[in-house]
Scaffold this motif. Structure first.
Motif, PDB file in Angstrom:
ATOM      1  N   PRO A 168       0.784  -1.237   0.000  1.00 48.68           N
ATOM      2  CA  PRO A 168       0.000   0.000   0.000  1.00 48.68           C
ATOM      3  C   PRO A 168       0.814   1.284   0.000  1.00 48.68           C
ATOM      4  O   PRO A 168       0.278   2.349  -0.306  1.00 48.68           O
ATOM      5  N   ASN A 169       2.111   1.201   0.338  1.00 46.96           N
ATOM      6  CA  ASN A 169       2.924   2.409   0.455  1.00 46.96           C
ATOM      7  C   ASN A 169       4.106   2.433  -0.514  1.00 46.96           C
ATOM      8  O   ASN A 169       5.011   3.262  -0.375  1.00 46.96           O
ATOM      9  N   PRO A 185       2.984  -8.585 -14.448  1.00 50.16           N
ATOM     10  CA  PRO A 185       1.694  -8.983 -13.874  1.00 50.16           C
ATOM     11  C   PRO A 185       0.566  -8.004 -14.211  1.00 50.16           C
ATOM     12  O   PRO A 185       0.750  -6.786 -14.204  1.00 50.16           O
ATOM     13  N   GLU A 186      -0.594  -8.556 -14.513  1.00 50.34           N
ATOM     14  CA  GLU A 186      -1.786  -7.748 -14.772  1.00 50.34           C
ATOM     15  C   GLU A 186      -2.110  -6.859 -13.582  1.00 50.34           C
ATOM     16  O   GLU A 186      -2.599  -5.733 -13.737  1.00 50.34           O
ATOM     17  N   SER A 187      -1.805  -7.356 -12.387  1.00 51.60           N
ATOM     18  CA  SER A 187      -2.123  -6.612 -11.164  1.00 51.60           C
ATOM     19  C   SER A 187      -1.353  -5.307 -11.049  1.00 51.60           C
ATOM     20  O   SER A 187      -1.720  -4.427 -10.270  1.00 51.60           O
ATOM     21  N   PHE A 188      -0.275  -5.152 -11.840  1.00 53.51           N
ATOM     22  CA  PHE A 188       0.517  -3.923 -11.769  1.00 53.51           C
ATOM     23  C   PHE A 188      -0.247  -2.721 -12.320  1.00 53.51           C
ATOM     24  O   PHE A 188       0.235  -1.593 -12.233  1.00 53.51           O
ATOM     25  N   GLY A 189      -1.424  -2.956 -12.838  1.00 52.78           N
ATOM     26  CA  GLY A 189      -2.267  -1.853 -13.273  1.00 52.78           C
ATOM     27  C   GLY A 189      -3.174  -1.341 -12.185  1.00 52.78           C
ATOM     28  O   GLY A 189      -4.015  -0.471 -12.433  1.00 52.78           O
ATOM     29  N   SER A 190      -2.996  -1.857 -10.979  1.00 49.90           N
ATOM     30  CA  SER A 190      -3.904  -1.453  -9.892  1.00 49.90           C
ATOM     31  C   SER A 190      -3.178  -1.338  -8.554  1.00 49.90           C
ATOM     32  O   SER A 190      -3.582  -1.948  -7.566  1.00 49.90           O
ATOM     33  N   PHE A 191      -2.096  -0.576  -8.528  1.00 48.16           N
ATOM     34  CA  PHE A 191      -1.439  -0.286  -7.254  1.00 48.16           C
ATOM     35  C   PHE A 191      -2.405   0.517  -6.382  1.00 48.16           C
ATOM     36  O   PHE A 191      -3.104   1.404  -6.876  1.00 48.16           O
ATOM     37  N   ALA A 193      -2.214   2.816  -3.984  1.00 52.90           N
ATOM     38  CA  ALA A 193      -2.054   4.217  -3.590  1.00 52.90           C
ATOM     39  C   ALA A 193      -1.274   4.945  -4.672  1.00 52.90           C
ATOM     40  O   ALA A 193      -1.652   4.930  -5.833  1.00 52.90           O
ATOM     41  N   LYS A 194      -0.176   5.585  -4.296  1.00 56.40           N
ATOM     42  CA  LYS A 194       0.657   6.290  -5.268  1.00 56.40           C
ATOM     43  C   LYS A 194       1.261   5.302  -6.259  1.00 56.40           C
ATOM     44  O   LYS A 194       1.641   4.196  -5.892  1.00 56.40           O
ATOM     45  N   VAL A 195       1.343   5.707  -7.511  1.00 57.43           N
ATOM     46  CA  VAL A 195       1.918   4.841  -8.543  1.00 57.43           C
ATOM     47  C   VAL A 195       3.435   4.823  -8.375  1.00 57.43           C
ATOM     48  O   VAL A 195       4.086   5.878  -8.409  1.00 57.43           O
ATOM     49  N   ASN A 215      -3.840   3.077 -17.343  1.00 56.78           N
ATOM     50  CA  ASN A 215      -4.678   3.877 -16.448  1.00 56.78           C
ATOM     51  C   ASN A 215      -3.859   4.613 -15.396  1.00 56.78           C
ATOM     52  O   ASN A 215      -4.409   5.428 -14.648  1.00 56.78           O
ATOM     53  N   LEU A 216      -2.575   4.295 -15.312  1.00 56.67           N
ATOM     54  CA  LEU A 216      -1.733   4.851 -14.255  1.00 56.67           C
ATOM     55  C   LEU A 216      -0.865   5.989 -14.772  1.00 56.67           C
ATOM     56  O   LEU A 216      -0.485   6.021 -15.944  1.00 56.67           O
ATOM     57  N   ASP A 217      -0.559   6.906 -13.886  1.00 60.49           N
ATOM     58  CA  ASP A 217       0.303   8.039 -14.205  1.00 60.49           C
ATOM     59  C   ASP A 217       1.665   7.810 -13.555  1.00 60.49           C
ATOM     60  O   ASP A 217       1.948   8.291 -12.462  1.00 60.49           O
ATOM     61  N   PHE A 218       2.508   7.048 -14.231  1.00 65.95           N
ATOM     62  CA  PHE A 218       3.849   6.772 -13.725  1.00 65.95           C
ATOM     63  C   PHE A 218       4.732   8.011 -13.831  1.00 65.95           C
ATOM     64  O   PHE A 218       4.588   8.815 -14.747  1.00 65.95           O
ATOM     65  N   ASN A 219       5.679   8.134 -12.911  1.00 63.55           N
ATOM     66  CA  ASN A 219       6.716   9.143 -13.040  1.00 63.55           C
ATOM     67  C   ASN A 219       7.905   8.581 -13.817  1.00 63.55           C
ATOM     68  O   ASN A 219       8.433   9.235 -14.709  1.00 63.55           O
ATOM     69  N   ARG A 220       8.301   7.360 -13.486  1.00 65.69           N
ATOM     70  CA  ARG A 220       9.432   6.712 -14.160  1.00 65.69           C
ATOM     71  C   ARG A 220       9.087   5.260 -14.486  1.00 65.69           C
ATOM     72  O   ARG A 220       8.617   4.522 -13.618  1.00 65.69           O
ATOM     73  N   ILE A 221       9.363   4.881 -15.739  1.00 69.94           N
ATOM     74  CA  ILE A 221       9.198   3.492 -16.187  1.00 69.94           C
ATOM     75  C   ILE A 221      10.442   3.099 -16.971  1.00 69.94           C
ATOM     76  O   ILE A 221      10.864   3.835 -17.869  1.00 69.94           O
ATOM     77  N   ASP A 222      11.025   1.963 -16.647  1.00 71.09           N
ATOM     78  CA  ASP A 222      12.140   1.431 -17.417  1.00 71.09           C
ATOM     79  C   ASP A 222      11.891  -0.055 -17.656  1.00 71.09           C
ATOM     80  O   ASP A 222      12.048  -0.877 -16.754  1.00 71.09           O
TER      81      ASP A 222
END
Length: 331
Positions: A168-169, A185-191, A193-195, A215-222
């Protein structure tokens, strides 16, 4: 007794009391646990300060909390030492630990011990640049206070456990530079709290990126240097605040012409994929500091304006028919 003598006596008494008190700061249970950890690591010179006759709160690699937690050990950071063996299961007995780091220890082997699930206050877990093997443990999801997880530069295998999305954090997850397989994982589309920032590069991941990540607003993706394919355009969007995207050296195939990037995007690397279409004019609005779309199947005129002409030809070459500065003029 003169004033000078009185002051000297007071000074020596103060020093004695302070020293005596400091020797008792360390919790005895923590000290016993730390000495077991030292023994399990073969009593390395790196931990020479771990002397049972001294206050453990003064030992190298450690930090203790203040009086509100009775000076319990809150941080264990073992870094760049000549240490061999496995992570001692006794680390789970440092019950007030908030930070646990084993880093740049090339002779540290074995798997991540389940006993760390006893560390209910743990916020930061960094086990990187070692030779740890086995899977990324799904039991990490039991550590509900975790904010930073770094398991990079190891020899971890298997798939990424979907349960990590239950943290959750979580603010950052780094599983890069391992030997992980399977899909994201498909579940990574539903964190919940904060992405979190998500680093999965230099693995052997395959399949498509779950659409739910769009659907998520990531700051950093690699996600670079994997075997991922299909459409990755859902990671972008005009209303997002993403700063860093690296999807290079995969097998992505989508039409770049319809991709709208965030006006916050500073780092974008798409090189070595199978991306088609042209570079949209809208991309000139982004404050790009690094940009690379080389080794794709792009065509058309490179838009003028913004930052796009500030990058050299290396950022654009080996495409189907891109033209315009910094490449050759369009015919």
């Amino acid at each position: 007794m003169d004033k000078t003598t009185t002051l000297l006596l007071f000074f020596f008494l103060f020093t004695f009391l302070t020293t005596s008190f400091s020797k008792n700061l360390c919790n005895q249970n923590d000290k016993n646990t730390l000495l077991k950890i030292k023994k399990a690591l073969n009593n390395p010179y790196h931990l020479a300060s771990w002397d049972p006759q001294t206050d453990c709160c003064s030992w190298y690699c450690l930090e203790c909390g203040d009086a509100t937690v009775n000076h319990r050990v809150t941080s264990l950071t073992i870094f760049s030492g000549q240490i061999s063996g496995q992570i001692p299961p006794e680390v789970g007995d440092l019950s007030y630990l908030q930070t646990l780091v084993f880093r740049k220890l090339t002779n540290l082997t074995g798997q991540i011990p389940r006993t760390i699930t006893k560390l209910k206050y743990l916020r930061s877990l960094r086990l990187s640049w070692t030779n740890l093997t086995g899977p990324v443990p799904g039991f990490l999801s039991e550590l509900k206070n975790l904010q930073f997880v770094d398991l990079s530069f190891n020899d971890l295998t298997g798939s990424i456990p979907s349960s990590l999305s239950l943290l959750p954090n979580l603010l950052s997850l780094d599983l890069s530079r391992n030997k992980l397989t399977g899909s994201i994982p498909e579940s990574f589309g539903s964190f919940p709290a904060k992405v979190p920032d998500l680093y999965l590069s230099h693995n052997q991941l395959s399949g498509y990126i779950p659409k739910t990540l769009g659907n998520l607003d990531f700051n950093r993706i690699d996600f670079s240097r994997n075997k991922l394919g299909g459409d990755a355009s859902m990671l972008f969007g005009a209303n997002k605040t993403t700063w860093y995207v690296d999807l290079s050296r995969n097998m992505f195939q989508f039409d770049l012409s319809r991709v709208v990037i965030p006006k916050t995007l500073g780092i974008l690397d798409l090189n070595h994929n199978g991306i088609t279409g042209n570079i949209p004019v809208q991309w000139t609005e982004a404050p790009l500091q690094f940009f690379n779309v080389s080794y794709n199947r792009l065509c058309g005129h490179i838009p003028t304006g913004g930052k796009l002409q500030e990058f050299d030809s290396y950022s654009y070459f080996h495409n189907k028919c891109l033209c315009g500065a910094p490449l050759d003029s369009c015919k």
